[in-house]
Design an enzyme around this catalytic site. Structure first.
Site, PDB file in Angstrom:
ATOM      1  N   GLU A 143       0.851  -1.193   0.000  1.00  0.00           N
ATOM      2  CA  GLU A 143       0.000   0.000   0.000  1.00  0.00           C
ATOM      3  C   GLU A 143       0.884   1.241   0.000  1.00  0.00           C
ATOM      4  O   GLU A 143       1.824   1.306   0.786  1.00  0.00           O
ATOM      5  CB  GLU A 143      -0.920   0.042   1.221  1.00  0.00           C
ATOM      6  CG  GLU A 143      -1.997   1.106   1.060  1.00  0.00           C
ATOM      7  CD  GLU A 143      -2.966   1.194   2.250  1.00  0.00           C
ATOM      8  OE1 GLU A 143      -2.620   0.730   3.347  1.00  0.00           O
ATOM      9  OE2 GLU A 143      -4.044   1.753   2.057  1.00  0.00           O
ATOM     10  N   GLY A 277       3.337   1.436  10.844  1.00  0.00           N
ATOM     11  CA  GLY A 277       3.112   0.748  12.115  1.00  0.00           C
ATOM     12  C   GLY A 277       2.658  -0.667  11.842  1.00  0.00           C
ATOM     13  O   GLY A 277       3.148  -1.624  12.423  1.00  0.00           O
ATOM     14  N   MET A 279       0.217  -3.135   8.603  1.00  0.00           N
ATOM     15  CA  MET A 279      -0.461  -3.156   7.303  1.00  0.00           C
ATOM     16  C   MET A 279      -1.447  -4.310   7.262  1.00  0.00           C
ATOM     17  O   MET A 279      -1.097  -5.449   7.556  1.00  0.00           O
ATOM     18  CB  MET A 279       0.602  -3.294   6.202  1.00  0.00           C
ATOM     19  CG  MET A 279       0.026  -3.426   4.807  1.00  0.00           C
ATOM     20  SD  MET A 279      -0.905  -1.945   4.317  1.00  0.00           S
ATOM     21  CE  MET A 279      -2.122  -2.673   3.223  1.00  0.00           C
ATOM     22  N   GLU A 280      -2.677  -3.965   6.848  1.00  0.00           N
ATOM     23  CA  GLU A 280      -3.811  -4.891   6.952  1.00  0.00           C
ATOM     24  C   GLU A 280      -3.934  -5.874   5.807  1.00  0.00           C
ATOM     25  O   GLU A 280      -5.051  -6.214   5.410  1.00  0.00           O
ATOM     26  CB  GLU A 280      -5.098  -4.065   7.032  1.00  0.00           C
ATOM     27  CG  GLU A 280      -5.470  -3.298   5.739  1.00  0.00           C
ATOM     28  CD  GLU A 280      -4.900  -1.900   5.647  1.00  0.00           C
ATOM     29  OE1 GLU A 280      -3.937  -1.599   6.375  1.00  0.00           O
ATOM     30  OE2 GLU A 280      -5.417  -1.104   4.844  1.00  0.00           O
ATOM     31  N   ASN A 281      -2.831  -6.387   5.239  1.00  0.00           N
ATOM     32  CA  ASN A 281      -2.943  -7.369   4.163  1.00  0.00           C
ATOM     33  C   ASN A 281      -4.013  -8.405   4.524  1.00  0.00           C
ATOM     34  O   ASN A 281      -4.088  -8.860   5.659  1.00  0.00           O
ATOM     35  CB  ASN A 281      -1.612  -8.090   3.965  1.00  0.00           C
ATOM     36  CG  ASN A 281      -0.454  -7.124   3.855  1.00  0.00           C
ATOM     37  OD1 ASN A 281      -0.489  -6.218   3.047  1.00  0.00           O
ATOM     38  ND2 ASN A 281       0.545  -7.295   4.711  1.00  0.00           N
ATOM     39  N   HIS A 313      -7.346  -1.849  14.929  1.00  0.00           N
ATOM     40  CA  HIS A 313      -7.379  -1.048  13.700  1.00  0.00           C
ATOM     41  C   HIS A 313      -7.173  -1.951  12.478  1.00  0.00           C
ATOM     42  O   HIS A 313      -7.966  -1.931  11.531  1.00  0.00           O
ATOM     43  CB  HIS A 313      -6.284   0.029  13.787  1.00  0.00           C
ATOM     44  CG  HIS A 313      -6.171   0.904  12.577  1.00  0.00           C
ATOM     45  ND1 HIS A 313      -6.665   2.186  12.535  1.00  0.00           N
ATOM     46  CD2 HIS A 313      -5.623   0.676  11.360  1.00  0.00           C
ATOM     47  CE1 HIS A 313      -6.422   2.710  11.341  1.00  0.00           C
ATOM     48  NE2 HIS A 313      -5.785   1.809  10.609  1.00  0.00           N
ATOM     49  N   GLU A 314      -6.123  -2.763  12.502  1.00  0.00           N
ATOM     50  CA  GLU A 314      -5.813  -3.596  11.329  1.00  0.00           C
ATOM     51  C   GLU A 314      -6.885  -4.658  11.106  1.00  0.00           C
ATOM     52  O   GLU A 314      -7.215  -4.989   9.968  1.00  0.00           O
ATOM     53  CB  GLU A 314      -4.443  -4.266  11.488  1.00  0.00           C
ATOM     54  CG  GLU A 314      -3.282  -3.298  11.676  1.00  0.00           C
ATOM     55  CD  GLU A 314      -3.206  -2.218  10.617  1.00  0.00           C
ATOM     56  OE1 GLU A 314      -3.572  -2.485   9.462  1.00  0.00           O
ATOM     57  OE2 GLU A 314      -2.799  -1.092  10.951  1.00  0.00           O
ATOM     58  N   HIS A 317      -9.877  -3.288   9.433  1.00  0.00           N
ATOM     59  CA  HIS A 317      -9.641  -3.164   7.991  1.00  0.00           C
ATOM     60  C   HIS A 317     -10.019  -4.425   7.224  1.00  0.00           C
ATOM     61  O   HIS A 317     -10.241  -4.357   6.013  1.00  0.00           O
ATOM     62  CB  HIS A 317      -8.157  -2.931   7.724  1.00  0.00           C
ATOM     63  CG  HIS A 317      -7.733  -1.498   7.726  1.00  0.00           C
ATOM     64  ND1 HIS A 317      -8.395  -0.525   7.027  1.00  0.00           N
ATOM     65  CD2 HIS A 317      -6.681  -0.881   8.319  1.00  0.00           C
ATOM     66  CE1 HIS A 317      -7.758   0.634   7.198  1.00  0.00           C
ATOM     67  NE2 HIS A 317      -6.719   0.442   7.980  1.00  0.00           N
ATOM     68  N   GLU A 336      -9.426   4.289   6.267  1.00  0.00           N
ATOM     69  CA  GLU A 336      -8.670   4.670   7.464  1.00  0.00           C
ATOM     70  C   GLU A 336      -9.521   5.359   8.532  1.00  0.00           C
ATOM     71  O   GLU A 336      -9.325   5.137   9.719  1.00  0.00           O
ATOM     72  CB  GLU A 336      -7.485   5.559   7.073  1.00  0.00           C
ATOM     73  CG  GLU A 336      -6.489   4.877   6.136  1.00  0.00           C
ATOM     74  CD  GLU A 336      -5.877   3.614   6.722  1.00  0.00           C
ATOM     75  OE1 GLU A 336      -6.042   3.361   7.925  1.00  0.00           O
ATOM     76  OE2 GLU A 336      -5.240   2.864   5.956  1.00  0.00           O
TER      77      GLU A 336
END
Ligand SMILES: [Zn+2]
Length: 654
Positions: A143, A277, A279-281, A313-314, A317, A336
């Site tokens: 991203e 911080g 990443m929501e793969n 948070h992740e 997502h 976001e």
């Protein structure tokens, strides 16, 4: 994505953007990618093969896709007897490769075959080398626009497809990717093994992920979903807090969303070198080590909050971003802002003592501060190039996005909002959506004019200040509310701004008013510049025009109201409301709208403040007044005032 430090200063995006030239033509769309990677950590290289099944919407001889810093070979389009060799031209500035074939491709299904190779770079983006414990790891971070550095692809969020990945790697290492491992066989060469992952759900290219190294994992299971926390072998034992949190958060989200966790398994991988911080793969969240790992016997409250907060948070997502993705990066807030808003819910549910409501009020204040700058930008941002896209990962997208969602949630009611969110997710699952899709879903579910309210906060820069005054006429309270753009900071004069054509901005502001002695707040939408509302019952000495502290606006209560409310703040306002009230008052003083006397009148009510977040807000400002604003003449009386104000509190702590 959760940024390590969310950029606090946005720059105004250039008014004259290049045309949409950087977006792909859209004639050819991918449906499925078969991808194989051979990862050579020693030589810091990778080789790959790719078959993309595509649909062509009109006859063409050209296919344009994204590729940067890759060597492409043996490019063929079509299959079997109709396969033709394609010529490749690269466009570095647009980060594309154009594949041209001699004979026109008919409308309909086709296949693109490519061999490619690249360098495992040291730039923390694309497919890169990470180092720890005297060895190398290979990790992806795509991203926003870096999948094109790892394999040729239609690298825009709207081109969703399924992905089937196979990775060949050193025998002693493992690979982690989006899908479950479906086979793991030795070879093809001595010292290698080949891992094949299950085909993913339909998703955007920026969510594809691969990590290669000697990772080890802690295993858990929630809601029948296998969950792993993975790290380098020396750090694996530090993953227990994260594993407990991940299981709780997954259960919470499965309860909140109508759609259960849709990706089969969830891996969370702590990566030695990671720029963001986290990443929501899809199904494979990659993380900076310090934000995921901590010793469960000694972790501070701050560390525990950070681990749970970033995970929440992740994991949010996986629905907002991965399952339903913004159509284009201009609506990044749909990813976001949502993940930031949602992340507080599982934390508040599991840890009442964490006072998440106060953290949310702090988050609001941060967004309000930034949004009071003349250089602020609208949430919905007109972006085209990779660098423009990178610039909008900022507090306007994250914190303002979340604040505006909280305001609308509070306005339509939590249960109704949740139904609207679920309707939106179900309507666009495995697809894409826009801001308009979202506010239409909430408006349809609630029957309230959300489609008029949200555009004024999403498409317009800045934030309103609501002036609030009271009058008692005929033994009825008349509350006059008026709005204007708020420009903060010293020297701004606090005057209203003006729109692009010199017209004053106006917002449709849902305002909930709490009044002395009333149990339920009165809620109204302020659409005009000014409006007077009459409250039921006899006259009241004060009102507070941001009930719940969920409004995304500054509130300027008149001096009379401040005097009347100050002695009642502890008894009648929640901690979040108290923080919002004192935070707004400080911003008004800084903007030259209210006097320091107003601030001190109000702060006189905070002498018995018990919430540490609220107390910190007040004392930080008072220290500033004492150190920088007071003169030799005013400092002694100020010190006497502060001593008497906080004496009861100091008495309690001894
Ligand atoms: Zn994020």
């Amino acid at each position: 994505m959760r940024l390590r430090v969310v950029a606090l200063v946005t720059v105004a995006l250039a008014a004259a953007l290049p045309s949409a030239a950087q977006q792909l033509p859209g004639i050819v769309r991918p449906e499925h990618y078969d991808l194989t990677f051979v990862v050579d950590l020693e030589r810091e290289r990778f080789d790959g093969t790719e078959t993309i099944r595509v649909q062509t919407s009109e006859p063409t001889t050209r296919v344009v896709l994204n590729a940067v810093d890759l060597q492409l070979r043996d490019v063929m389009i079509g299959s079997g007897a109709s396969a033709q060799k394609a010529a490749v031209t690269s466009d570095q500035s647009n980060q594309t490769a154009t594949l041209t074939v001699p004979k026109t491709l008919p409308k309909g299904a086709s296949e693109i075959h490519v061999r490619f190779s690249g360098v495992l770079n040291d730039q923390l983006r694309g497919f890169y080398i990470s180092k720890a414990n005297n060895r190398k790891y290979a990790v992806t971070q795509f991203e926003a626009t870096d999948a094109r550095r790892a394999f040729p692809c239609f690298d825009e969020p709207v081109y969703k497809a399924t992905f089937a990945l196979t990775v060949t790697l050193d025998r002693s290492d493992i690979a982690i990717s989006n899908g479950k491992v479906v086979s793991d066989t030795p070879g093809p060469r001595a010292g290698q093994h080949t891992m094949t992952f299950g085909t993913t759900a339909k998703m955007s290219s920026y969510l594809v992920a691969i990590a290669v190294g000697d990772f080890q994992c802690l295993n858990g299971r929630a809601e029948n979903v296998p969950v792993r926390i993975c790290a380098t072998p020396d750090k694996m034992a530090l993953g227990h807090i994260a594993l407990d949190d991940a299981l709780q958060i997954l259960e919470f989200y499965n309860g909140y969303y109508a759609i259960k966790y849709p990706f089969g398994k969830l891996d969370v991988v702590a990566v030695p070198d990671f720029a963001a911080g986290a990443m929501e793969n899809t199904g494979a969240i990659f993380y900076r080590e310090v934000d995921l790992l901590a010793d469960s016997t000694s972790a501070s409250l701050g560390a525990r909050k950070r681990i749970a907060g970033v995970l929440a948070h992740e994991m949010a997502h996986q629905w907002f971003g991965d399952l339903v993705t913004m159509q284009w990066w201009d609506d990044l807030w749909l990813n976001e802002g949502f993940a930031t808003w949602m992340a507080n819910k599982p934390l508040a549910a599991a840890h009442r003592d964490w006072n998440i409501g106060v953290d949310e009020a702090v988050e609001n204040q941060r967004a309000l501060d930034l949004d009071a700058l003349r250089s602020t930008r609208p949430i919905h941002a007109n972006v085209q190039t990779p660098s423009q896209i990178d610039e909008i990962f900022d507090a306007i997208t994250y914190e303002k996005g979340a604040s505006v969602l909280r305001m609308v949630e509070s306005y339509v009611g939590e249960a109704t909002f949740r139904r609207g969110v679920n309707a939106y997710l179900e309507a666009h699952a495995y697809g894409n959506a826009t801001s308009e899709d979202f506010w239409k879903a909430i408006a349809d579910t609630s029957g309230k004019p959300v489609e008029r309210i949200l555009p004024t906060f999403v498409n317009q820069p800045g934030v309103p200040v609501i002036d609030v005054s009271l009058a008692c006429t005929g033994n009825r309270t008349a509350v006059t509310l008026s709005q204007q753009r708020f420009l903060g900071g010293s020297g701004s004069g606090g005057s209203g701004g003006s729109g692009p054509e010199g017209t004053a901005e106006r917002w449709q502001v849902p305002i909930c008013i709490k009044a002395a002695g009333r149990s339920a707040p009165a809620c109204e939408v302020l659409s005009d510049t000014s409006r007077t509302i009459t409250l039921d019952g006899p006259c009241v000495p004060w009102v507070f025009a941001n009930a719940g502290a969920h409004g995304y606006y500054r509130t300027a209560h008149s001096s009379d109201i401040l005097r009347a409310i100050a002695p009642r703040v502890t008894a009648e306002l929640t901690p979040a409301e108290r923080l919002s009230l004192i935070g707004d008052e400080w911003a008004l003083v800084r903007a030259g709208r209210h006097s320091m006397a107003d601030y001190l009148t109000l702060v006189a009510g905070y002498g018995r403040e018990q919430s540490s977040g609220v107390l910190e807000e007040a004392t930080t400002r008072l220290r500033f007044v004492h150190d920088y604003l007071a003169t030799d003449a005013t400092r002694p009386p100020l010190e006497r005032f502060l001593r008497s104000l906080f004496r009861p509190l100091l008495g309690e702590v001894g």
